[in-house]
Design an enzyme around this catalytic site. Sequence first.
Site, PDB file in Angstrom:
ATOM      1  CD  GLU A  61      -1.637  -2.416   1.415  1.00  0.00           C
ATOM      2  OE1 GLU A  61      -2.359  -3.451   1.165  1.00  0.00           O
ATOM      3  OE2 GLU A  61      -0.469  -2.766   2.058  1.00  0.00           O
ATOM      4  CG  HIS A 130     -10.169  -8.442   5.139  1.00  0.00           C
ATOM      5  ND1 HIS A 130      -9.834  -9.145   5.831  1.00  0.00           N
ATOM      6  CD2 HIS A 130      -9.527  -8.511   4.066  1.00  0.00           C
ATOM      7  CE1 HIS A 130      -8.490  -9.350   5.630  1.00  0.00           C
ATOM      8  NE2 HIS A 130      -8.282  -8.984   4.190  1.00  0.00           N
TER       9      HIS A 130
END
Length: 326
Positions: A61, A130
């Site tokens: 990321e 998530h």
Amino acid sequence: MADVITYREAVAEGIAREMRRDAAVVCLGEDIGAAGGVFKTTAGLIEEFGPERVWDTPISEQAIVGAAMGAAMTGMRPVAEIMFSDFLACCWDYLANEIPKVRYMTGGQVTVPLVVRTANGGGLGFGAQHSQATENWALTVPGLKIAAPATPADVVGLMAAAIRSDDPVVFFEHKGLLASKGAPAPPDHVVELGRAAVVREGADVTLVALAAMVPLALRAAALLAEEGVEAEVVDLRCLVPLDMRTVLASLARTSRLVTVEENPYQGGWGATVVSVVADEGFGLLDAPVRRVAGECVPLPFADALEERVIPTVDKVVAAVRDLTAY
């Protein structure tokens, strides 16, 4: 043009429209190329625009958002994908300390016109790491714009506005809405950032919602109508800029307010909305304000438990009944 389009298809359509319009727009992220995105939200892009403008990245990321920042500072308009919004934490230094500060710290000499797209929210049993709705994380950082569409047409319209913005935009795509269908966006469709929509009119109570909570609020409103309570539903569409003018105008008609948010109650966006109402619209209220929000716990994996933690139609209906009886 098709009569209906899915939210998932609208993401790819919104990006493609801007890539056709402006050669400076590029996309980068994990599995967004040949795989078409893990949620199939970038399907068709690499076929149309090629690997020069659709970049598959490593699983980092920091690399994705750092590269996007550098590209944006040097004349491109990158659209970076972070696969799950929970993983914004992995690149938080760029998103909180670097990207939103550059324009200010350079006295306007350097802009960072980028979009960080991310799959957000729960209700699908993806577990604690998530499933989070993390719009409120971004809301704590001055300098970031925040969009979170609820319909396919708004996905396209807000995507256009986000990519064209000279300020960085965090664009939350709700996983629970990806399969939902709606009217396609007309050609050249742009929805100005920071403009809420009244998606159902009513005179008795205002429900303010965002993203997947909008259809949930509409379902609650339909049930309440059977009991003779007409709820007005406001889709905020964006958190920054925040369209409080539309909220206060609705409140002037209804005198009652319920916010419906997936963020945890502690520090969720509803708290900001309610505090502005207390400051600027207190005289409009005929009853206390209610916030229907997520519980302050990690999201459970089990469906039955997850439902206890995130807002439901029943929770919204109960909150409204409480207010109408006040």
